[in-house]
Design a protein around this motif. Structure first.
Motif, short mmCIF file in Angstrom:
data_model
loop_
_atom_site.label_atom_id
_atom_site.label_comp_id
_atom_site.label_asym_id
_atom_site.label_seq_id
_atom_site.Cartn_x
_atom_site.Cartn_y
_atom_site.Cartn_z
N LEU A 209 0.83 -1.20 0.00
CA LEU A 209 0.00 0.00 0.00
C LEU A 209 0.86 1.25 0.00
CD1 LEU A 209 -2.82 1.34 0.26
CD2 LEU A 209 -2.57 1.10 2.75
N LEU A 210 0.54 2.17 -0.90
CA LEU A 210 1.18 3.48 -0.94
C LEU A 210 0.15 4.56 -0.64
CD1 LEU A 210 3.44 3.42 -4.16
CD2 LEU A 210 4.20 3.29 -1.80
N ILE A 211 0.46 5.40 0.32
CA ILE A 211 -0.36 6.59 0.60
C ILE A 211 0.37 7.77 -0.03
CG2 ILE A 211 -1.46 8.02 2.33
CD1 ILE A 211 -2.46 5.16 2.32
N VAL A 212 -0.28 8.44 -0.96
CA VAL A 212 0.39 9.48 -1.75
C VAL A 212 -0.34 10.81 -1.61
CG1 VAL A 212 1.16 10.14 -4.06
CG2 VAL A 212 1.15 7.73 -3.40
N SER A 213 0.43 11.86 -1.42
CA SER A 213 -0.09 13.23 -1.42
C SER A 213 0.50 13.97 -2.61
CB SER A 213 0.25 13.96 -0.12
OG SER A 213 -0.36 13.34 0.99
N VAL A 214 -0.32 14.73 -3.31
CA VAL A 214 0.13 15.55 -4.42
C VAL A 214 -0.03 17.01 -4.02
CG1 VAL A 214 -0.24 16.18 -6.83
CG2 VAL A 214 -0.51 13.81 -6.12
N GLN A 215 1.08 17.71 -3.92
CA GLN A 215 1.07 19.11 -3.52
C GLN A 215 1.38 19.98 -4.73
OE1 GLN A 215 0.15 19.87 -0.49
NE2 GLN A 215 0.17 17.76 0.29
N MET A 216 0.55 21.00 -4.94
CA MET A 216 0.81 21.97 -6.00
C MET A 216 0.86 23.36 -5.39
SD MET A 216 -1.52 20.54 -9.15
CE MET A 216 -1.27 18.86 -9.79
N PRO A 217 1.80 24.19 -5.84
CA PRO A 217 1.93 25.53 -5.25
C PRO A 217 0.63 26.32 -5.34
CG PRO A 217 3.78 25.04 -6.70
CD PRO A 217 2.78 23.96 -6.91
N GLU A 218 0.42 27.16 -4.37
CA GLU A 218 -0.77 28.01 -4.38
C GLU A 218 -0.74 28.90 -5.62
OE1 GLU A 218 -3.03 31.26 -1.47
OE2 GLU A 218 -1.20 30.24 -0.82
N GLY A 219 -1.87 28.98 -6.30
CA GLY A 219 -1.95 29.79 -7.51
C GLY A 219 -1.63 29.02 -8.78
N SER A 220 -1.36 27.72 -8.66
CA SER A 220 -1.07 26.91 -9.86
C SER A 220 -2.29 26.90 -10.78
CB SER A 220 -0.71 25.48 -9.48
OG SER A 220 0.48 25.43 -8.75
N ASP A 221 -2.02 26.94 -12.07
CA ASP A 221 -3.09 26.91 -13.07
C ASP A 221 -3.51 25.46 -13.29
OD1 ASP A 221 -4.87 27.25 -15.11
OD2 ASP A 221 -3.38 27.85 -16.62
N LEU A 222 -4.56 25.02 -12.61
CA LEU A 222 -5.00 23.64 -12.69
C LEU A 222 -5.77 23.34 -13.97
CD1 LEU A 222 -6.14 22.97 -9.01
CD2 LEU A 222 -3.89 22.59 -10.05
N SER A 223 -5.93 24.35 -14.82
CA SER A 223 -6.64 24.13 -16.08
C SER A 223 -5.70 23.68 -17.19
CB SER A 223 -7.36 25.41 -16.52
OG SER A 223 -6.41 26.43 -16.84
N SER A 224 -4.44 23.40 -16.86
CA SER A 224 -3.46 23.03 -17.86
C SER A 224 -2.52 21.96 -17.29
CB SER A 224 -2.64 24.25 -18.29
OG SER A 224 -1.49 23.87 -19.01
N PRO A 225 -2.04 21.03 -18.13
CA PRO A 225 -1.08 20.04 -17.63
C PRO A 225 0.24 20.66 -17.22
CG PRO A 225 -1.30 19.87 -20.02
CD PRO A 225 -2.38 20.81 -19.56
N ALA A 226 0.44 21.93 -17.52
CA ALA A 226 1.67 22.61 -17.09
C ALA A 226 1.79 22.64 -15.57
CB ALA A 226 1.71 24.03 -17.65
N CYS A 227 0.66 22.48 -14.87
CA CYS A 227 0.69 22.51 -13.40
C CYS A 227 1.52 21.36 -12.84
CB CYS A 227 -0.73 22.47 -12.83
SG CYS A 227 -1.63 20.92 -13.15
N MET A 228 1.71 20.29 -13.63
CA MET A 228 2.46 19.13 -13.13
C MET A 228 3.94 19.44 -12.98
SD MET A 228 0.71 15.85 -15.02
CE MET A 228 1.16 16.41 -16.66
N ALA A 229 4.42 20.47 -13.66
CA ALA A 229 5.85 20.79 -13.59
C ALA A 229 6.27 21.20 -12.19
CB ALA A 229 6.19 21.89 -14.60
N ASP A 230 5.34 21.78 -11.42
CA ASP A 230 5.67 22.29 -10.09
C ASP A 230 5.11 21.43 -8.97
OD1 ASP A 230 6.96 24.56 -11.16
OD2 ASP A 230 5.03 25.56 -11.43
#
Length: 241
Positions: A209-230
Motif C-alpha cells: 500500500l502506498l499513501i500518496v499526497s500531491v502538492q501543487m503551489p498556491e496559484g497553480s493553473d490547474l486548467s493546464s497540464p503545465a501545473c504538473m511541472a511544479d
C-alpha cells in the motif's frame, strides 16, 4: 511504516510472444504521429497493426469490437495487413499526447487539433478520474506512467490506482495507491483505521500500500497540464510488522 526489499513481480502464465517493454515502446511511439477523433468520452484512432501493437504494449487503448476481431491474439492481429481501430479513454489520450508526443486529437476531420490544455480540460471533466480532486488524480496517473509503471483503476482493492511493473497481461500488480486528498471528507479524513483496513485487504491479495499526497503551489493553473511541472509528490509505503 517499515522498509522492506522490493519483491520480484509475480508473473502470470500466458502463451504467445511476449509484449515489448514499455520504455522501448515509448521510444518507438515518440517517433510516430497518430491522429485521433474525439467521440464523447473516447478518442478513436485508426492505425496499422504494428502501431496498435506498440500502443497496447503500453496498455494504451483497446480494440473496437465493431471493427476488430477480438478473438485473435494481439500477435495474430499484428501480422494482418489491414488497419485497426482502437478506442482510447481520455487519460490514455492525454498520456499519448502530453508525455509521448505521438497523438493529436481533433473533434472533427476539418477541425484544428486540440491543444494540450483543451484535452486536459476534457480529461478532467469527462475522463475516468472525473470528480473531486480530478487534477491531482490525473497528474498522479501521468506521473507513474511516465516512470514506466502500468497504471489501472484500483477500485476492486479499495484504492485509487494499482501499479504494475510489467504489462497487466503478464504480471500481477505490486502496489495499491491511495491519493490522500481524494478521500470523501477531505484531506484529514484518512484515519489510521482506514489505512489498517485497506492494508489488511492488500496483504490478502499480496500487494503493498502506498499513501500518496500531491502538492501543487498556491496559484497553480490547474486548467493546464503545465501545473504538473511544479507538483510535489509525497509517497509513504505502509506495511505491518
Amino acid at each position: 511504516a517499515m522498509s522492506k526489499p522490493m519483491r520480484a513481480p509475480q508473473h502470470k502464465r500466458r502463451k504467445g510472444v511476449p509484449l515489448v517493454g514499455a520504455h522501448q515502446a515509448y521510444q518507438d511511439l515518440n517517433m510516430l504521429s497518430v491522429e485521433g477523433r474525439l467521440d464523447g468520452h473516447w478518442v478513436r484512432i485508426t492505425v496499422s497493426p504494428a502501431v496498435a501493437f506498440l500502443l497496447q504494449s503500453c496498455d494504451i487503448g483497446e480494440p473496437d469490437s465493431c471493427t476488430v476481431d477480438t478473438t485473435l491474439t494481439l500477435q495474430q492481429r499484428r501480422r494482418q495487413a489491414w488497419p485497426e481501430q482502437l478506442q482510447l479513454n481520455l487519460d490514455d489520450a492525454l498520456f499519448a499526447q502530453h508525455v509521448l508526443g505521438c497523438l493529436s486529437v481533433s473533434v472533427s476531420e476539418r477541425a484544428q487539433p486540440l491543444t494540450e490544455k483543451e484535452l486536459w480540460g476534457h480529461c478532467i471533466a469527462g475522463g475516468p478520474c472525473a470528480g473531486p480532486h480530478a487534477e491531482q488524480l490525473v497528474a498522479l496517473k501521468l506521473h507513474y506512467r511516465a516512470k514506466g509503471w502500468f497504471v489501472r483503476q484500483g477500485l476492486d482493492f479499495g484504492a485509487n490506482y494499482v501499479l504494475y511493473r510489467g504489462h497487466p497481461a503478464d504480471v500481477h500488480a505490486e502496489f495499491c495507491v491511495i491519493l490522500r486528498t481524494a478521500m470523501p471528507a477531505g484531506p484529514a479524513s484518512l484515519l489510521w483505521r482506514d489505512i489498517s483496513i485497506t492494508n489488511r485487504v492488500n496483504i490478502q491479495v499480496r500487494k503493498m500500500l502506498l499513501i500518496v499526497s500531491v502538492q501543487m503551489p498556491e496559484g497553480s493553473d490547474l486548467s493546464s497540464p503545465a501545473c504538473m511541472a511544479d507538483m510535489t509528490i509525497d509517497e509513504r509505503r505502509v506495511s505491518r510488522w
